[in-house]
Design a protein around this motif. Structure first.
Motif, PDB file in Angstrom:
ATOM      1  N   ALA A 157       0.977   3.743  -3.167  1.00 15.48           N
ATOM      2  CA  ALA A 157       0.436   5.092  -2.973  1.00 15.48           C
ATOM      3  C   ALA A 157       1.452   6.158  -3.387  1.00 15.48           C
ATOM      4  O   ALA A 157       1.075   7.204  -3.939  1.00 15.48           O
ATOM      5  CB  ALA A 157       0.019   5.282  -1.519  1.00 15.48           C
ATOM      6  N   ILE A 158       2.726   5.915  -3.139  1.00 15.84           N
ATOM      7  CA  ILE A 158       3.763   6.849  -3.600  1.00 15.84           C
ATOM      8  C   ILE A 158       3.778   6.900  -5.125  1.00 15.84           C
ATOM      9  O   ILE A 158       3.883   7.976  -5.733  1.00 15.84           O
ATOM     10  CB  ILE A 158       5.143   6.445  -3.048  1.00 15.84           C
ATOM     11  CG1 ILE A 158       5.179   6.603  -1.528  1.00 15.84           C
ATOM     12  CG2 ILE A 158       6.244   7.300  -3.690  1.00 15.84           C
ATOM     13  CD1 ILE A 158       6.453   6.083  -0.887  1.00 15.84           C
ATOM     14  N   ALA A 159       3.671   5.727  -5.752  1.00 15.29           N
ATOM     15  CA  ALA A 159       3.625   5.685  -7.213  1.00 15.29           C
ATOM     16  C   ALA A 159       2.430   6.463  -7.744  1.00 15.29           C
ATOM     17  O   ALA A 159       2.517   7.126  -8.781  1.00 15.29           O
ATOM     18  CB  ALA A 159       3.584   4.246  -7.698  1.00 15.29           C
ATOM     19  N   ARG A 160       1.302   6.387  -7.027  1.00 13.41           N
ATOM     20  CA  ARG A 160       0.132   7.168  -7.415  1.00 13.41           C
ATOM     21  C   ARG A 160       0.457   8.656  -7.381  1.00 13.41           C
ATOM     22  O   ARG A 160       0.062   9.421  -8.278  1.00 13.41           O
ATOM     23  CB  ARG A 160      -1.026   6.854  -6.489  1.00 13.41           C
ATOM     24  CG  ARG A 160      -2.264   7.718  -6.662  1.00 13.41           C
ATOM     25  CD  ARG A 160      -3.086   7.367  -7.895  1.00 13.41           C
ATOM     26  NE  ARG A 160      -2.598   7.923  -9.151  1.00 13.41           N
ATOM     27  CZ  ARG A 160      -3.145   7.660 -10.328  1.00 13.41           C
ATOM     28  NH1 ARG A 160      -4.196   6.867 -10.434  1.00 13.41           N
ATOM     29  NH2 ARG A 160      -2.650   8.195 -11.436  1.00 13.41           N
ATOM     30  N   GLY A 161       1.188   9.081  -6.363  1.00  6.98           N
ATOM     31  CA  GLY A 161       1.574  10.480  -6.265  1.00  6.98           C
ATOM     32  C   GLY A 161       2.525  10.923  -7.360  1.00  6.98           C
ATOM     33  O   GLY A 161       2.501  12.081  -7.786  1.00  6.98           O
ATOM     34  N   LEU A 162       3.363  10.003  -7.826  1.00  2.47           N
ATOM     35  CA  LEU A 162       4.309  10.320  -8.895  1.00  2.47           C
ATOM     36  C   LEU A 162       3.637  10.364 -10.260  1.00  2.47           C
ATOM     37  O   LEU A 162       4.100  11.059 -11.167  1.00  2.47           O
ATOM     38  CB  LEU A 162       5.430   9.279  -8.929  1.00  2.47           C
ATOM     39  CG  LEU A 162       6.397   9.243  -7.748  1.00  2.47           C
ATOM     40  CD1 LEU A 162       7.306   8.019  -7.858  1.00  2.47           C
ATOM     41  CD2 LEU A 162       7.220  10.513  -7.686  1.00  2.47           C
ATOM     42  N   THR A 163       2.565   9.596 -10.430  1.00  3.20           N
ATOM     43  CA  THR A 163       1.911   9.457 -11.729  1.00  3.20           C
ATOM     44  C   THR A 163       0.842  10.532 -11.901  1.00  3.20           C
ATOM     45  O   THR A 163      -0.099  10.608 -11.107  1.00  3.20           O
ATOM     46  CB  THR A 163       1.258   8.065 -11.847  1.00  3.20           C
ATOM     47  OG1 THR A 163       2.249   7.062 -11.609  1.00  3.20           O
ATOM     48  CG2 THR A 163       0.664   7.866 -13.227  1.00  3.20           C
ATOM     49  N   PRO A 164       0.963  11.380 -12.908  1.00  5.21           N
ATOM     50  CA  PRO A 164      -0.053  12.426 -13.102  1.00  5.21           C
ATOM     51  C   PRO A 164      -1.460  11.837 -13.204  1.00  5.21           C
ATOM     52  O   PRO A 164      -1.651  10.721 -13.704  1.00  5.21           O
ATOM     53  CB  PRO A 164       0.370  13.067 -14.431  1.00  5.21           C
ATOM     54  CG  PRO A 164       1.840  12.791 -14.537  1.00  5.21           C
ATOM     55  CD  PRO A 164       2.034  11.441 -13.921  1.00  5.21           C
ATOM     56  N   ALA A 165      -2.421  12.597 -12.744  1.00  4.06           N
ATOM     57  CA  ALA A 165      -3.811  12.134 -12.764  1.00  4.06           C
ATOM     58  C   ALA A 165      -4.317  11.912 -14.183  1.00  4.06           C
ATOM     59  O   ALA A 165      -5.308  11.208 -14.387  1.00  4.06           O
ATOM     60  CB  ALA A 165      -4.701  13.143 -12.045  1.00  4.06           C
ATOM     61  N   THR A 166      -3.638  12.485 -15.164  1.00  9.51           N
ATOM     62  CA  THR A 166      -4.047  12.325 -16.553  1.00  9.51           C
ATOM     63  C   THR A 166      -3.568  11.002 -17.147  1.00  9.51           C
ATOM     64  O   THR A 166      -3.957  10.649 -18.268  1.00  9.51           O
ATOM     65  CB  THR A 166      -3.488  13.465 -17.409  1.00  9.51           C
ATOM     66  OG1 THR A 166      -2.069  13.547 -17.209  1.00  9.51           O
ATOM     67  CG2 THR A 166      -4.142  14.787 -17.025  1.00  9.51           C
ATOM     68  N   LEU A 167      -2.717  10.280 -16.418  1.00  9.73           N
ATOM     69  CA  LEU A 167      -2.198   8.992 -16.880  1.00  9.73           C
ATOM     70  C   LEU A 167      -2.773   7.878 -16.016  1.00  9.73           C
ATOM     71  O   LEU A 167      -3.241   8.106 -14.911  1.00  9.73           O
ATOM     72  CB  LEU A 167      -0.672   8.967 -16.809  1.00  9.73           C
ATOM     73  CG  LEU A 167       0.069  10.061 -17.575  1.00  9.73           C
ATOM     74  CD1 LEU A 167       1.572   9.847 -17.471  1.00  9.73           C
ATOM     75  CD2 LEU A 167      -0.367  10.120 -19.034  1.00  9.73           C
ATOM     76  N   ALA A 168      -2.702   6.667 -16.528  1.00 14.13           N
ATOM     77  CA  ALA A 168      -3.265   5.520 -15.812  1.00 14.13           C
ATOM     78  C   ALA A 168      -2.216   4.896 -14.895  1.00 14.13           C
ATOM     79  O   ALA A 168      -1.034   4.800 -15.251  1.00 14.13           O
ATOM     80  CB  ALA A 168      -3.775   4.479 -16.795  1.00 14.13           C
ATOM     81  N   LEU A 169      -2.668   4.453 -13.733  1.00 15.38           N
ATOM     82  CA  LEU A 169      -1.809   3.699 -12.818  1.00 15.38           C
ATOM     83  C   LEU A 169      -2.450   2.345 -12.550  1.00 15.38           C
ATOM     84  O   LEU A 169      -3.619   2.258 -12.171  1.00 15.38           O
ATOM     85  CB  LEU A 169      -1.612   4.426 -11.490  1.00 15.38           C
ATOM     86  CG  LEU A 169      -0.753   3.647 -10.484  1.00 15.38           C
ATOM     87  CD1 LEU A 169       0.708   3.628 -10.913  1.00 15.38           C
ATOM     88  CD2 LEU A 169      -0.896   4.198  -9.073  1.00 15.38           C
TER      89      LEU A 169
ATOM     90  N   VAL B 231       0.833  -1.203   0.000  1.00 16.66           N
ATOM     91  CA  VAL B 231       0.000   0.000   0.000  1.00 16.66           C
ATOM     92  C   VAL B 231       0.868   1.253   0.000  1.00 16.66           C
ATOM     93  O   VAL B 231       0.637   2.195  -0.776  1.00 16.66           O
ATOM     94  CB  VAL B 231      -0.949   0.006   1.217  1.00 16.66           C
ATOM     95  CG1 VAL B 231      -1.625   1.372   1.366  1.00 16.66           C
ATOM     96  CG2 VAL B 231      -1.999  -1.092   1.090  1.00 16.66           C
ATOM     97  N   ARG B 232       1.884   1.274   0.843  1.00 14.99           N
ATOM     98  CA  ARG B 232       2.741   2.467   0.958  1.00 14.99           C
ATOM     99  C   ARG B 232       3.445   2.776  -0.363  1.00 14.99           C
ATOM    100  O   ARG B 232       3.401   3.905  -0.861  1.00 14.99           O
ATOM    101  CB  ARG B 232       3.777   2.266   2.060  1.00 14.99           C
ATOM    102  CG  ARG B 232       4.627   3.512   2.349  1.00 14.99           C
ATOM    103  CD  ARG B 232       5.753   3.213   3.315  1.00 14.99           C
ATOM    104  NE  ARG B 232       6.812   2.430   2.687  1.00 14.99           N
ATOM    105  CZ  ARG B 232       7.779   2.966   1.929  1.00 14.99           C
ATOM    106  NH1 ARG B 232       7.817   4.272   1.704  1.00 14.99           N
ATOM    107  NH2 ARG B 232       8.708   2.200   1.399  1.00 14.99           N
ATOM    108  N   ILE B 233       4.099   1.770  -0.950  1.00 15.48           N
ATOM    109  CA  ILE B 233       4.839   1.988  -2.196  1.00 15.48           C
ATOM    110  C   ILE B 233       3.888   2.346  -3.338  1.00 15.48           C
ATOM    111  O   ILE B 233       4.149   3.260  -4.129  1.00 15.48           O
ATOM    112  CB  ILE B 233       5.663   0.739  -2.545  1.00 15.48           C
ATOM    113  CG1 ILE B 233       6.750   0.516  -1.495  1.00 15.48           C
ATOM    114  CG2 ILE B 233       6.282   0.871  -3.938  1.00 15.48           C
ATOM    115  CD1 ILE B 233       7.484  -0.801  -1.642  1.00 15.48           C
TER     116      ILE B 233
END
Length: 279
Positions: A118-130, A114-116
């Motif tokens: 969630a960090i990746a989510r923060g790095l990935t712009p909202a306009t791109l898919a995660l 979850v921690r890692i």
């Protein structure tokens, strides 16, 4: 058409009731075969590469190669990082203008995943898919396999999706990377995961699953299915058969062209299997 965000691919597939194939590339021949098939069937698609394969050429080369091949294509295609095992891979793919990202911390304990993620989510712009993974998918791809294999726990899905906020969730429900005689989707488990997830699902290991199972995945809110081994085998088989037929073969362009055709045929079959309604 320029590369689009993975969000555009999954949105259009959702609206049309389609499942996007996600096909791994490594080199020019594989990319050409994938794009040729996409042009035939007109289904939004992911082209992807894992860090283990980027070692051959680098992220920027993969981006340039894929983007150039898609210039004359009118089908939405996203360039996806497959199995980014750490945040450095995420950052490198984003720096190379990839349009869709996977963070795979599934071998870590749940809280660390979850921690890692969630960090990746923060790095990935909202306009791109995660894409994130819950449950560690077994099998091997390019001789790499997880140290820990585990199925997705439906009881963790809702909390994980809420905490990470991914756009897609990769699941382990009997699917296995590569070829395995025991690979089979547990559809009861997949249904439980689907019902618990607020986001669409991803199934890895599409090469080893029977056609009758692949054709059912749309029923379970699966929006993306990964296929890699089938493509690699098609290319290696083409070169191997050519060598066996003539050990003195020197026409690299002829054999490479045959490999492109073989790969395109595999990709087209997989897309049509995933989407029986496609003419």
């Amino acid at each position: 058409m320029p590369l689009v965000s993975g969000l555009d691919v999954i949105t259009e597939c959702g609206e049309r009731g389609l499942v996007a194939g996600a096909f791994n590339t490594t080199n020019l021949e594989t990319t050409m075969g994938i794009v040729a098939a996409i042009d035939r069937v007109k289904v939004p698609t992911f082209i992807q590469v894992a860090p283990t394969n980027v070692a051959l050429s680098g992220y920027a080369y993969i981006y340039d190669m894929v983007a150039r091949r898609l210039e004359d294509t009118d089908v939405p295609v996203a360039l996806h990082l497959d199995h980014g095992k750490n945040l450095q891979a995420v950052e490198d793919a984003l720096a190379a203008d990839f349009t869709s990202i996977m963070i795979d911390a599934s071998e870590e304990p749940y809280d660390e995943n979850v921690r890692i993620s969630a960090i990746a989510r923060g790095l990935t712009p909202a306009t791109l898919a995660l894409e994130a993974e819950l449950g560690s998918i077994g099998g091997k791809e390019d001789d790499h396999g997880p140290e820990i294999e585990s199925t997705t726990n439906p009881a963790q899905v809702e909390d994980f999706v809420r905490a990470v906020n991914p756009d897609m969730l990769a699941v382990s429900v009997g699917n296995v990377h590569g070829y395995s005689p025991t690979a089979a989707i547990d559809f009861d488990l997949l249904a439980q995961v689907r019902d618990a997830s607020a986001v669409p699902l991803v199934v890895h290991g599409g090469s080893g699953l029977p056609a009758e199972q692949l054709s059912r995945l749309a029923e379970f809110n699966v929006v993306k299915v990964n296929v890699a081994s089938d493509l690699r085998n098609a290319m290696i088989r083409t070169f191997g058969e050519s060598f066996n037929a003539n050990p003195n073969e020197v026409s690299l362009i002829r054999v490479s062209t045959e490999a492109v055709t073989a790969i395109a045929d595999v990709v087209e079959r997989r897309i049509r299997t995933l989407n029986p309604s496609v003419a």
